[in-house]
Design a protein around this motif. Structure first.
Motif, short mmCIF file in Angstrom:
data_model
loop_
_atom_site.label_atom_id
_atom_site.label_comp_id
_atom_site.label_asym_id
_atom_site.label_seq_id
_atom_site.Cartn_x
_atom_site.Cartn_y
_atom_site.Cartn_z
N VAL B 158 1.08 -1.18 -0.05
CA VAL B 158 -0.15 -0.01 0.06
C VAL B 158 0.99 1.57 -0.07
O VAL B 158 2.01 1.58 0.86
N LEU B 159 0.63 2.03 -0.23
CA LEU B 159 1.00 3.71 -0.91
C LEU B 159 0.53 4.22 0.04
O LEU B 159 -0.55 4.75 -0.31
N VAL B 160 1.43 5.64 0.41
CA VAL B 160 0.98 6.28 1.08
C VAL B 160 1.53 7.75 0.95
O VAL B 160 2.64 7.47 0.96
N ASP B 161 0.68 8.89 0.97
CA ASP B 161 1.00 10.19 1.10
C ASP B 161 2.19 9.94 -0.48
O ASP B 161 3.43 10.12 -0.75
N GLN B 162 1.14 9.18 -1.74
CA GLN B 162 2.91 9.61 -2.88
C GLN B 162 1.12 9.07 -3.99
O GLN B 162 0.28 8.14 -3.49
N PRO B 163 1.89 9.39 -5.28
CA PRO B 163 0.81 8.78 -6.45
C PRO B 163 0.96 7.84 -6.09
O PRO B 163 0.79 6.72 -5.68
N GLU B 164 -0.66 7.38 -6.95
CA GLU B 164 -1.05 6.31 -7.56
C GLU B 164 0.13 4.86 -8.46
O GLU B 164 0.37 5.70 -8.85
N ARG B 165 -0.03 4.33 -8.44
CA ARG B 165 0.78 3.51 -8.99
C ARG B 165 0.16 1.88 -9.30
O ARG B 165 -0.07 1.48 -8.80
N GLY B 166 -0.38 1.65 -10.60
CA GLY B 166 -0.99 0.55 -11.25
C GLY B 166 -2.10 0.15 -10.62
O GLY B 166 -3.56 1.14 -10.35
N ASP B 167 -2.47 -0.67 -10.00
CA ASP B 167 -3.39 -0.81 -8.63
C ASP B 167 -3.07 -1.04 -7.88
O ASP B 167 -4.01 -2.11 -6.63
N THR B 168 -2.41 -0.23 -7.13
CA THR B 168 -1.81 -0.82 -5.99
C THR B 168 -2.26 0.55 -5.10
O THR B 168 -2.21 1.44 -5.22
N PRO B 169 -3.19 -0.38 -3.80
CA PRO B 169 -4.31 0.67 -3.02
C PRO B 169 -3.73 1.64 -2.22
O PRO B 169 -1.76 1.60 -2.26
N SER B 170 -3.37 2.94 -2.13
CA SER B 170 -3.09 3.83 -1.53
C SER B 170 -4.18 4.63 -0.43
O SER B 170 -5.27 3.60 -0.60
N VAL B 171 -3.37 4.85 0.12
CA VAL B 171 -3.79 6.53 1.93
C VAL B 171 -3.44 7.59 1.40
O VAL B 171 -2.12 7.59 1.52
N GLY B 172 -4.24 8.51 1.61
CA GLY B 172 -3.81 9.93 1.48
C GLY B 172 -4.11 10.94 2.13
O GLY B 172 -5.50 10.50 3.29
N ILE B 173 -4.15 11.74 1.80
CA ILE B 173 -4.89 13.09 1.99
C ILE B 173 -4.67 14.05 0.85
O ILE B 173 -4.01 13.60 0.43
N ASP B 174 -5.65 14.57 1.10
CA ASP B 174 -5.63 16.14 -0.45
C ASP B 174 -5.03 17.21 0.14
O ASP B 174 -4.97 18.08 0.60
N ASP B 175 -3.55 16.99 -0.09
CA ASP B 175 -2.45 18.07 0.13
C ASP B 175 -3.01 18.91 -0.41
O ASP B 175 -2.41 19.77 0.28
N GLU B 176 -3.20 19.16 -1.20
CA GLU B 176 -3.15 20.01 -2.85
C GLU B 176 -4.33 20.66 -1.63
O GLU B 176 -4.48 22.09 -1.19
N GLY B 177 -5.59 20.70 -1.07
CA GLY B 177 -6.51 21.24 -1.09
C GLY B 177 -6.55 21.65 0.59
O GLY B 177 -6.79 23.15 0.78
N ALA B 178 -6.37 20.92 1.23
CA ALA B 178 -5.41 21.61 2.94
C ALA B 178 -4.72 22.66 2.89
O ALA B 178 -4.73 23.17 3.39
N ALA B 179 -3.73 22.56 1.79
CA ALA B 179 -2.31 24.05 1.27
C ALA B 179 -3.04 24.77 0.39
O ALA B 179 -3.43 25.98 1.72
#
Lengths: 374, 374
Positions: B158-179
């Motif tokens: 699982v990818l965290v705070d990173q761009p998605e890649r292939g079909d690997t699940p990911s978790v993160g936040i809306d960095d752009e919106g928050a900023a």
DNA sequence: ATGTTTTGCTGAATCGTTTAAGACGTTATC
DNA sequence: GATAACGTCTTAAACGATTCAGCAAAACAT
């Protein structure tokens, strides 16, 4: 000639070195050499092997197969007193881990955090079944079955902040001496009535005031030694340590420290100084005083232990015992690594501590008129 | 009948299950069953096997042999942006790890911290050779070769705070919106001149002001997105984000933040507000202001990111973007674990953020006379 | 007494590598 | 021209366990 491209993604079976060998028309030994001993085969063939490997989706030797054969995993384990997640909530443990990870990373080793489960039912399976080349055992109770299980593995190991065991190297500090120094600081200031906010004395602690038997038979060495150090100082000042209230916390958190301090401060006569076994707890003690509108240090002196960063920033800044957490980790890691390399390691390292005087300790109010302090 | 007691300690070879079997006069399969399937043999025999095992110093199945056969190790890996030891110095990373470890511990899994080496020469060997059943990839640059190497293993990940890649699940936040929200808070207060104290934009960052191309092509998604969010807010206020100075730090430490802020505050005209990408850096920015005898918030507004505990205790308390670090870790861990169990996991989780208003932001001094603030 | 299930154990294959030891052709050495 | 040395590659034996099919004996049912 069999491709395997369909296995992209987490599904599907990965290709093995044997398959790569077959596809490339070489022996498995050659594939192995391609990865492990480039000098054992021609560069051209090596490239061809890699090419085939890429095509088949072979990402290099399987760690388990390799580990089994080589008898080594490339990782060292770490065993912690309590649930792993608590370790990350404890600044002292984090600094220790920082040190350990520095040492292991230098050596290119992974750091395997072994799940212990909650203290109630520690599960030895994890420590029995963890793939590692050695381990550091940190702050465990001397009768914790996990220590037994870990040592049974006969892996290189190092004990940290724990009683020595057999000929396993260990690193730690002089808890007793440091605690004595902290307490003597207070007796010299003129304090006569103390309370102790204690870390856990045994793994199954329920919290609350601890009687003298419980104090005597604490199975956490650090706690027991610190208690002893406090007691020695108190005795040295002509007082009787047996009467000193000791409140045992179950977790090393400010909340627990606050609860403990509240219990102690409700006592009559009220202590004028608190001996606290960790800064996390001490921060809670400060909060307890605040809630009682008892100002620190005027109405209550507090001395902590650990010197975590927050101690210096507390209001008032905390007088506390500094100890080299990160260095302890580095030392432990290095000691383990040198064992892994087969070097004979030194038996025991005792790291220095230092009492850091800040704003949370002054003479007791009773003495102010006597000109000692204003 | 051969004993092996001499191997007490870290030396000596451990007994194997086969030896136990021979000594006990049973087949290896039975020894295996004794440990793994108690229901497959009589209690009496099982006890006898354990007895022999104890005598021979056999502490249970070897993790590597077992792992090889079972195709599973009982540990999940964790890959971090930078040197492992830096992770422990970063409160946000520590909270994340706290969450991950909570999830893995619940599942009885170990947590293997994979050494990456310093950013200069990342060594993919470790990630290629780490024995693990899956891994969480945290905060890595999108072109980091280690990510490639890790994904090549075709393990659940699982990818965290990173761009998605292939079909690997990911978790993160809306960095752009928050900023954007953080920056809009400042534009609404009336600020017109901003400076940005940025986290690393690429792994090989050297530090210093970053030109617009560098900003555009940042390979750390969080940094790039936050920059974009800031810019959107600035544009929205009718200003041109291109002129805004962006100082890139190489480490996420207060020291680096101080240096960055000093550089920005030396500019003419001096910004009235600082957009800082982490609280660690922001704490340093406060220090920089202090050294310049520029009071915060009167002379300078500062908004951070992360809402680490120290942010609330800072002087003045820091206005910052809160994000659920620990929960992110738990989510990542759980997502990974459900993959290990073969459950189809949700693709992506975006966790909420919140702007926390504290004392480090007020309207710019120029506006005070206009009655907005006093 | 016969057929069927259950219990308790074993034999043999397998997991994916690494690594001595050796084979074989080529080149250097005296 | 014989011998030694070398470079390249292969064979085969580990490494330490698990697992599945199978088998004999015991238990049960008819």
């Amino acid at each position: 000639m069999y491709f395997n491209l369909s296995t992209r993604g987490s599904g599907g079976r990965r290709a093995t070195s044997k398959e790569v060998a077959a596809e490339a028309g070489v022996s498995p030994a050659t594939v192995s050499n391609a990865y492990n001993r480039p000098d054992q085969l021609s560069p051209a063939l090596r490239e061809r092997v890699f090419e085939v490997a890429r095509r088949l989706g072979y990402a290099g030797p399987d760690p388990l197969g390799r580990g089994l054969r080589r008898r080594r995993t490339g990782a060292v384990g770490m065993l912690y007193t309590d649930r792993l997640s608590y370790a990350f909530a404890d600044p002292a443990a984090v600094m220790f881990l920082e040190g350990v990870s520095q040492a292991t990373e230098e050596a290119g080793l992974g750091l395997l955090l072994i799940p212990g489960g909650s203290l109630g039912d520690r599960d030895p399976e994890a420590v029995r079944g963890a793939a590692m080349d050695g381990l550091v055992i940190y702050c465990m109770a001397e009768d914790d079955p996990l220590v037994e299980a870990a040592l049974d593995r006969r892996l290189p190991a190092v004990l940290v902040d724990q009683p020595e065991r057999g000929d396993t190297p260990s690193v730690g500090i002089d808890d007793e001496g440091a605690a004595r120094t902290a307490a003597e600081h207070l007796t010299r200031l003129g304090h006569r009535r103390f309370g102790v906010v204690s870390l856990k004395l045994t793994p199954n602690a329920t919290g609350g005031f601890a009687d003298s038997q419980r104090r005597e038979y604490a199975t956490y060495r650090s706690s027991r030694s610190r208690l002893k150090g406090y007691a020695t100082a108190i005795s040295g000042a002509g007082l009787s340590p047996g009467e000193m209230p000791v409140y045992e916390c179950t977790e090393n958190t400010p909340e627990d420290g606050r609860v403990a301090a509240e219990a102690i401060l409700a006592l009559h006569p009220r202590p004028t100084a608190l001996l606290v076994m960790s800064d996390q707890l001490a921060l809670g003690a400060l909060e307890a005083a605040r809630r009682r509108e008892l100002s620190v240090p005027e109405g209550l002196s507090v001395v902590g232990f650990d010197d975590v960063p927050a101690a210096a920033r507390a209001a008032p800044p905390l007088t506390t015992v500094w100890q080299p957490h990160a260095e302890k980790g580095v030392k432990a890691g290095r000691l383990l690594i040198s064992q892994l390399r087969g070097e004979e390691a030194s038996r025991t390292e005792v790291l220095p501590t230092r009492l850091v005087l800040r704003g949370s300790t002054v003479p007791p109010a009773e003495l102010w008129s006597e000109g000692g302090w204003s």
